[in-house]
Design a protein around this motif. Structure first.
Motif, mmCIF file in Angstrom:
data_model
loop_
_atom_site.group_PDB
_atom_site.id
_atom_site.type_symbol
_atom_site.label_atom_id
_atom_site.label_comp_id
_atom_site.label_asym_id
_atom_site.label_seq_id
_atom_site.Cartn_x
_atom_site.Cartn_y
_atom_site.Cartn_z
ATOM 1 N N GLY A 147 7.170 -56.568 -1.116
ATOM 2 C CA GLY A 147 6.690 -55.217 -1.321
ATOM 3 C C GLY A 147 5.778 -54.829 -0.402
ATOM 4 O O GLY A 147 5.666 -53.418 0.054
ATOM 5 N N ILE A 148 4.745 -55.409 -0.451
ATOM 6 C CA ILE A 148 3.595 -55.233 0.506
ATOM 7 C C ILE A 148 3.973 -54.930 1.847
ATOM 8 O O ILE A 148 3.665 -54.264 2.653
ATOM 9 C CB ILE A 148 2.337 -56.250 0.207
ATOM 10 C CG1 ILE A 148 1.753 -55.992 -0.929
ATOM 11 C CG2 ILE A 148 1.371 -56.220 1.508
ATOM 12 C CD1 ILE A 148 0.712 -56.952 -1.279
ATOM 13 N N LEU A 149 4.795 -55.977 2.268
ATOM 14 C CA LEU A 149 5.318 -56.122 3.711
ATOM 15 C C LEU A 149 6.065 -54.977 4.098
ATOM 16 O O LEU A 149 6.167 -54.156 5.242
ATOM 17 C CB LEU A 149 6.086 -57.495 4.212
ATOM 18 C CG LEU A 149 5.119 -58.591 3.920
ATOM 19 C CD1 LEU A 149 6.176 -60.075 4.203
ATOM 20 C CD2 LEU A 149 4.175 -58.693 5.307
ATOM 21 N N ALA A 150 6.867 -54.742 2.920
ATOM 22 C CA ALA A 150 7.881 -53.576 3.285
ATOM 23 C C ALA A 150 7.106 -52.031 3.503
ATOM 24 O O ALA A 150 7.411 -51.259 4.112
ATOM 25 C CB ALA A 150 8.844 -53.427 1.954
ATOM 26 N N THR A 151 6.038 -52.177 2.547
ATOM 27 C CA THR A 151 5.105 -50.839 2.520
ATOM 28 C C THR A 151 4.565 -50.853 3.882
ATOM 29 O O THR A 151 4.381 -49.486 4.572
ATOM 30 C CB THR A 151 4.143 -50.991 1.289
ATOM 31 O OG1 THR A 151 4.991 -51.081 0.237
ATOM 32 C CG2 THR A 151 3.255 -49.726 1.489
ATOM 33 N N ILE A 152 4.208 -51.770 4.670
ATOM 34 C CA ILE A 152 3.425 -51.702 5.877
ATOM 35 C C ILE A 152 4.494 -51.369 6.892
ATOM 36 O O ILE A 152 4.194 -50.604 7.775
ATOM 37 C CB ILE A 152 2.824 -53.376 6.346
ATOM 38 C CG1 ILE A 152 1.733 -53.470 5.398
ATOM 39 C CG2 ILE A 152 2.564 -53.327 7.816
ATOM 40 C CD1 ILE A 152 1.254 -54.932 5.499
ATOM 41 N N ALA A 153 5.546 -52.009 6.657
ATOM 42 C CA ALA A 153 6.798 -51.365 7.781
ATOM 43 C C ALA A 153 6.941 -49.791 7.622
ATOM 44 O O ALA A 153 7.293 -49.328 8.611
ATOM 45 C CB ALA A 153 8.127 -52.334 7.638
ATOM 46 N N GLY A 154 7.075 -49.440 6.255
ATOM 47 C CA GLY A 154 7.302 -47.957 6.045
ATOM 48 C C GLY A 154 6.303 -47.085 6.491
ATOM 49 O O GLY A 154 6.604 -46.001 7.092
ATOM 50 N N LEU A 155 4.930 -47.737 6.476
ATOM 51 C CA LEU A 155 3.902 -46.714 7.164
ATOM 52 C C LEU A 155 3.960 -46.702 8.571
ATOM 53 O O LEU A 155 3.803 -45.767 9.230
ATOM 54 C CB LEU A 155 2.603 -47.460 6.713
ATOM 55 C CG LEU A 155 2.236 -47.594 5.044
ATOM 56 C CD1 LEU A 155 1.041 -48.407 5.084
ATOM 57 C CD2 LEU A 155 1.785 -45.947 4.728
ATOM 58 N N VAL A 156 4.486 -48.082 9.090
ATOM 59 C CA VAL A 156 4.510 -47.718 10.919
ATOM 60 C C VAL A 156 5.629 -46.693 11.101
ATOM 61 O O VAL A 156 5.443 -46.169 11.958
ATOM 62 C CB VAL A 156 4.772 -49.214 11.305
ATOM 63 C CG1 VAL A 156 5.368 -49.126 12.549
ATOM 64 C CG2 VAL A 156 3.901 -50.201 10.947
ATOM 65 N N VAL A 157 6.746 -46.718 10.388
ATOM 66 C CA VAL A 157 7.848 -46.093 10.484
ATOM 67 C C VAL A 157 7.469 -44.354 10.452
ATOM 68 O O VAL A 157 7.659 -43.540 11.421
ATOM 69 C CB VAL A 157 9.161 -46.249 9.789
ATOM 70 C CG1 VAL A 157 10.194 -44.972 9.992
ATOM 71 C CG2 VAL A 157 9.460 -47.473 10.058
ATOM 72 N N VAL A 158 6.681 -44.102 9.452
ATOM 73 C CA VAL A 158 6.106 -42.845 8.918
ATOM 74 C C VAL A 158 5.270 -42.263 10.136
ATOM 75 O O VAL A 158 5.154 -41.380 10.572
ATOM 76 C CB VAL A 158 5.483 -42.624 7.690
ATOM 77 C CG1 VAL A 158 4.943 -41.252 7.524
ATOM 78 C CG2 VAL A 158 6.749 -42.748 6.595
ATOM 79 N N GLY A 159 4.235 -43.265 10.433
ATOM 80 C CA GLY A 159 3.456 -43.021 11.783
ATOM 81 C C GLY A 159 4.197 -42.681 13.041
ATOM 82 O O GLY A 159 3.595 -41.957 13.663
ATOM 83 N N LEU A 160 5.044 -43.428 13.210
ATOM 84 C CA LEU A 160 5.645 -43.182 14.431
ATOM 85 C C LEU A 160 6.704 -41.830 14.352
ATOM 86 O O LEU A 160 6.540 -41.207 15.641
ATOM 87 C CB LEU A 160 6.976 -44.299 14.506
ATOM 88 C CG LEU A 160 6.611 -45.612 15.306
ATOM 89 C CD1 LEU A 160 7.691 -46.419 15.221
ATOM 90 C CD2 LEU A 160 6.015 -45.481 16.601
ATOM 91 N N ALA A 161 7.029 -41.442 13.286
ATOM 92 C CA ALA A 161 7.713 -40.026 12.965
ATOM 93 C C ALA A 161 6.651 -38.952 13.283
ATOM 94 O O ALA A 161 6.908 -38.029 14.083
ATOM 95 C CB ALA A 161 8.197 -40.018 11.793
ATOM 96 N N ASP A 162 5.422 -39.216 12.920
ATOM 97 C CA ASP A 162 4.255 -38.246 13.249
ATOM 98 C C ASP A 162 3.993 -38.196 14.661
ATOM 99 O O ASP A 162 3.834 -37.168 15.120
ATOM 100 C CB ASP A 162 3.221 -38.306 12.344
ATOM 101 C CG ASP A 162 3.173 -38.146 11.138
ATOM 102 O OD1 ASP A 162 4.026 -37.285 10.774
ATOM 103 O OD2 ASP A 162 2.403 -38.609 10.102
ATOM 104 N N LEU A 163 4.021 -39.374 15.313
ATOM 105 C CA LEU A 163 3.604 -39.368 16.727
ATOM 106 C C LEU A 163 4.586 -38.494 17.396
ATOM 107 O O LEU A 163 4.629 -38.010 18.721
ATOM 108 C CB LEU A 163 3.560 -40.738 17.084
ATOM 109 C CG LEU A 163 2.411 -41.736 16.631
ATOM 110 C CD1 LEU A 163 2.363 -42.938 17.220
ATOM 111 C CD2 LEU A 163 1.056 -40.839 17.447
ATOM 112 N N LEU A 164 6.007 -38.851 17.090
ATOM 113 C CA LEU A 164 7.140 -38.172 17.852
ATOM 114 C C LEU A 164 7.515 -36.954 17.568
ATOM 115 O O LEU A 164 8.560 -36.417 18.190
ATOM 116 C CB LEU A 164 8.394 -39.276 17.712
ATOM 117 C CG LEU A 164 8.308 -40.769 18.099
ATOM 118 C CD1 LEU A 164 9.479 -41.466 17.765
ATOM 119 C CD2 LEU A 164 8.065 -40.826 19.868
#
Length: 371
Positions: A147-164
């Motif tokens: 769950g922690i690893l999935a949360t880290i991955a989810g945060l990266v994706v949300v951060g990329l969405a903000d960047l793009l």
């Protein structure tokens, strides 16, 4: 088992007031109004004053507690009427963490979108898990690490969405990145708050409304006093008021006088946090901590959908993927997969501690959960 009308009301109250809490804060941030002394029109950027309002809402939970206590006086309700004695100063360290984390998040909300703000708060799972291992001696099972690893991955994706995403004059790319980082920093402080509450507070079995109200009292008094030095501390480009200071409460009141809708947004924020805490505690008691977590995830969807409908942000498909990954991480960490696996294997899953009526069930959410 079908829900009663009262349980449906509590679930709806939690979902609605939780959504209003974030949306009303963002609504206030979007207003432009003149300040004191005829200063030209500028955005309402007063995160520390908004945090004071939030603590005022939490403080009001003490009134709800004492009302329940009076009602229970003639009944045998041991959960309200017969409280174990405790030292209120136990709540001071968690309240200081809450005050710092909340202030950071209100600053961040000025810089990023409401949906990203809500999604990135899921980072608290990462730091709560790590701190519980380091300081509470807890052992996490495999599903919690996943769950922690999935949360880290989810945060990266949300951060990329903000960047793009496309950025307007209100939210420049540099501000969005800073805001996202501030939200994640705030979750570290919230996780410390959870560890302090579990280590020093829960053994006293304090009623949840009393706990929320006491922390709200400390936060309200301390942050209100800090508004005075903040009025004089220069903050440069970080400031959102004409004087360039860390906070200008007088400018905020002048803007409220010029634009009454700001007052409506602030009142919505203050009242919603009180009802949200009451509803969240009641949902945990009447239904389960898992139901509370699911409703909190639905709150993110409501905030996102309304932000898109109101034109506060642009749609980006990566946010859907990021939210789904974050949702999966939260579900794994809180053990939501176990009942599902139990049904699939037609074996009744064991009763979990998170389903019990505790101040912080197995999910270890903070006492005053505004996430």
């Amino acid at each position: 088992m079908a829900w009663t009308k009262y349980q449906l009301f509590l679930a709806g109250l939690m979902l609605v007031t939780g959504s209003i809490n974030t949306l009303s804060a963002k609504w206030a941030d979007n207003f432009m109004a003149e300040g004191c002394g005829g200063s030209k029109e500028h955005s309402f950027q007063h995160p520390f004053l908004q945090a004071v309002g939030m603590f005022l809402g939490e403080f009001s939970c003490l009134a709800a507690f004492y009302l329940l206590r009076c009602r229970a006086a003639g009944q045998s309700d041991s959960s309200v009427d017969h409280q174990q004695p405790f030292n209120p100063l136990l709540f001071l360290p968690p309240a200081l963490c809450d005050m710092t984390g909340t202030s950071l998040m209100y600053v961040a909300l000025n810089m990023t979108s409401a949906s990203s703000f809500q999604m990135l708060r899921g980072a608290v799972i990462i730091f709560t898990g790590l701190f519980s291992v380091a300081f509470l001696g807890r052992r996490l099972v495999l599903s919690q690490w996943l769950g922690i690893l999935a949360t880290i991955a989810g945060l990266v994706v949300v951060g990329l969405a903000d960047l793009l995403s496309k950025h307007d004059n209100q939210h420049k790319l540099s501000e969005v990145i800073t805001g996202d980082l501030l939200i994640i920093m705030a979750q570290i402080i919230v996780a410390i708050q959870m560890v302090l509450e579990e280590k020093f507070v829960y053994k006293h079995n304090v009623h949840p409304l009393r706990a929320v109200g006491t922390e709200g009292l400390f936060g309200f008094v301390i942050l209100s006093l800090l508004l005075v030095p903040m009025y004089y501390i220069p903050a440069g480009s970080f400031s959102g008021n004409p004087r360039g200071t860390l906070e200008d409460a007088l400018d905020a009141f002048c803007q409220v006088g010029q634009q009454p809708f700001i007052a409506m947004a602030l009142l919505g924020n203050i009242s919603s946090i009180a009802f949200f805490n009451f509803a969240g505690i009641s949902v945990t008691k009447e239904l389960s901590a898992t139901t509370r977590m699911v409703l909190d995830s639905l709150r993110t969807v409501v905030i996102w959908a309304l932000s898109l409908a109101l034109g506060w942000e642009a749609f980006h498909a990566l946010q859907i993927l990021g939210f789904l990954i974050l949702l999966m991480g939260t579900a794994l960490y809180n053990g939501l997969h176990r009942p599902l696996l139990g049904r699939l294997s037609r074996v009744q899953p064991p009763a979990e501690e998170s389903e019990q009526e505790r101040l912080l069930g197995g999910t270890r959410t903070p006492i005053n959960d505004t996430s």
